[in-house]
Design a protein around this motif. Structure first.
Motif, PDB file in Angstrom:
ATOM      1  N   LYS A   1     -33.321  -8.821  37.955  1.00 30.47           N
ATOM      2  CA  LYS A   1     -32.448  -7.896  38.672  1.00 30.47           C
ATOM      3  C   LYS A   1     -31.010  -8.084  38.221  1.00 30.47           C
ATOM      4  N   THR A   2     -30.164  -7.158  38.618  1.00 33.21           N
ATOM      5  CA  THR A   2     -28.723  -7.259  38.381  1.00 33.21           C
ATOM      6  C   THR A   2     -28.079  -7.667  39.700  1.00 33.21           C
TER       7      THR A   2
ATOM      8  N   LEU B   1     -29.039  -9.193  25.778  1.00 36.89           N
ATOM      9  CA  LEU B   1     -30.188  -8.617  26.480  1.00 36.89           C
ATOM     10  C   LEU B   1     -31.341  -8.355  25.515  1.00 36.89           C
TER      11      LEU B   1
ATOM     12  N   TYR C   1     -23.408  -8.402  32.506  1.00 38.89           N
ATOM     13  CA  TYR C   1     -23.910  -7.023  32.522  1.00 38.89           C
ATOM     14  C   TYR C   1     -23.341  -6.234  31.337  1.00 38.89           C
TER      15      TYR C   1
ATOM     16  N   PHE D   1     -36.719  -9.165  32.790  1.00 41.01           N
ATOM     17  CA  PHE D   1     -35.578  -8.795  33.615  1.00 41.01           C
ATOM     18  C   PHE D   1     -35.986  -8.901  35.079  1.00 41.01           C
TER      19      PHE D   1
ATOM     20  N   TYR E   1     -32.578 -13.034  34.168  1.00 41.46           N
ATOM     21  CA  TYR E   1     -33.825 -13.043  33.404  1.00 41.46           C
ATOM     22  C   TYR E   1     -34.616 -14.316  33.683  1.00 41.46           C
TER      23      TYR E   1
ATOM     24  N   ASP F   1     -27.021  -9.663  34.633  1.00 39.45           N
ATOM     25  CA  ASP F   1     -28.449  -9.412  34.587  1.00 39.45           C
ATOM     26  C   ASP F   1     -29.159 -10.762  34.597  1.00 39.45           C
TER      27      ASP F   1
ATOM     28  N   ASP G   1     -28.598 -15.997  33.159  1.00 44.45           N
ATOM     29  CA  ASP G   1     -27.890 -14.773  33.489  1.00 44.45           C
ATOM     30  C   ASP G   1     -27.071 -14.339  32.282  1.00 44.45           C
TER      31      ASP G   1
END
Length: 173
Positions: free
Chosen positions: A152-153, A140, A134, A150, A169, A167, A131
């Motif tokens: 989801k958030t 990222l 955000y 990716f 991954y 986010d 993670d």
């Protein structure tokens, strides 16, 4: 540069490296919101070294990067509808990946992630998950450039950030 497992006699040196990274990142736009003594906790660093889960990138006898690779994850991962279901032992998680700020943009982060992928392959892991706070664009971009997908958030609770968006991954081996 050499990436290797941290040795037991290096616990304090590893902790000092994380402290330096935190100090150097203070005021930086994409600060990971780590706080000395809060996250990563001293005991977490020491236990990661003790458990053989701490890896350091070293150049000229100086640390330039570090990360933890293990099978432990935030309980929020359990509510994610992962495309592939794996046993916990088949999933590696990258934690606390950091690079010395003065050496950023030299590809050290990518080399650490590449090492984590190779390490996972050698150890029968089928997926690497992680993670990212955000909005941390450098992280990222790094993970996406290596091939992480990716997912989801979501909101996760961590002691250092409280409840925040992260986010999620995944990299399939």
């Amino acid at each position: 540069m050499v990436i290797r497992q941290a040795r037991l006699d290096e616990k304090q040196k590893v902790l000092d490296f994380y402290y330096q990274v935190i100090r150097d990142m203070n005021g930086y736009k994409y600060h990971p919101q780590w706080t000395i003594g809060v996250y990563p906790e001293d005991s977490y660093i020491f236990e990661s070294v003790d458990n053989g889960e701490m890896f350091v990138a070293e150049e000229d006898n100086e640390y330039v990067g570090a990360m933890v690779i293990n099978h432990s994850y935030n309980e929020g991962y359990d509510v994610i509808n992962w495309e592939y279901k794996f046993d916990k032992s088949e999933i590696a998680i990258i934690h606390t990946l950091c690079v010395a700020q003065k050496l950023s943009r030299r590809g050290i982060g990518r080399k650490l992630v590449d090492y984590a992928i190779d390490y996972a392959k050698e150890n029968g892991v089928k997926s690497i998950r992680l993670d990212v706070l955000y909005g941390n664009m450098p992280a990222l971009k790094l993970y996406e450039s290596v091939g992480f997908k990716f997912i989801k958030t979501i909101e996760l609770f961590y002691e250092d950030t409280g409840l925040c968006k992260f986010d999620i991954y995944e990299y399939l081996i």
